[in-house]
Design a protein around this motif. Structure first.
Motif, PDB file in Angstrom:
ATOM      1  N   GLN A  13      84.108 -87.386 -25.834  1.00 37.11           N
ATOM      2  CA  GLN A  13      85.505 -87.478 -26.268  1.00 37.11           C
ATOM      3  C   GLN A  13      85.608 -87.299 -27.778  1.00 37.11           C
ATOM      4  O   GLN A  13      84.635 -87.558 -28.508  1.00 37.11           O
ATOM      5  CB  GLN A  13      86.077 -88.825 -25.869  1.00 37.11           C
ATOM      6  N   VAL A 115      83.693 -81.084 -26.654  1.00 36.11           N
ATOM      7  CA  VAL A 115      84.436 -82.244 -27.158  1.00 36.11           C
ATOM      8  C   VAL A 115      85.849 -82.147 -26.609  1.00 36.11           C
ATOM      9  O   VAL A 115      86.615 -81.252 -26.975  1.00 36.11           O
ATOM     10  CB  VAL A 115      84.444 -82.294 -28.682  1.00 36.11           C
ATOM     11  N   SER A 116      86.166 -83.055 -25.713  1.00 39.91           N
ATOM     12  CA  SER A 116      87.457 -82.994 -25.042  1.00 39.91           C
ATOM     13  C   SER A 116      87.824 -84.355 -24.484  1.00 39.91           C
ATOM     14  O   SER A 116      86.945 -85.129 -24.089  1.00 39.91           O
ATOM     15  CB  SER A 116      87.407 -81.969 -23.900  1.00 39.91           C
ATOM     16  N   SER A 117      89.127 -84.629 -24.487  1.00 38.43           N
ATOM     17  CA  SER A 117      89.600 -85.871 -23.889  1.00 38.43           C
ATOM     18  C   SER A 117      89.970 -85.650 -22.429  1.00 38.43           C
ATOM     19  O   SER A 117      90.389 -86.584 -21.747  1.00 38.43           O
ATOM     20  CB  SER A 117      90.789 -86.406 -24.672  1.00 38.43           C
TER      21      SER A 117
END
Length: 117
Positions: A13, A115-117
């Protein structure tokens, strides 16, 4: 033959951390500068960080203060500690070395960092 084997990538995240590792064989590791590059989709491969044989680091501006490159000559391994990761850090990360300018550099197979929510 020379081999560079990366590990440590994954999905994280925004604001999170990852540590990449690259184990090297086939060269005298302690005598060679090492580096990490990355390539995002649709973009050129870019240098992220370099570390000299003596351990002096250099960083691309966008990662200064967030990433740290280090080496363990006893383990023939170079690391990239990545903190405060952002979506724009998403890329395939490659380990690099170039023992001699008489031939092309050596690359690892790459490890995906997302990188990701």
């Amino acid at each position: 033959q020379v081999q560079l084997v990366e590990s440590g990538g994954g999905l994280v995240q925004p604001g999170g951390s990852l540590r990449l590792s690259c184990v090297v064989s086939g060269i005298i590791f302690s005598k060679n500068a090492m580096g990490w590059y990355r390539q995002a989709p649709g973009k050129q491969r870019e240098l992220v960080a370099l570390i000299s044989s003596g351990g002096s680091p250099n960083y691309e501006d966008s990662v200064k203060g967030r990433f740290s490159i280090s080496r363990d000559n006893a383990k023939d391994t170079v690391y990239l500690q990545m903190n405060s990761l952002q979506p724009e850090d998403t890329a395939v990360y490659y380990c690099w070395t170039r023992p001699t300018y008489l031939r092309p550099p050596y690359w690892g197979q790459g490890t995906q960092v997302t990188v990701s929510s």
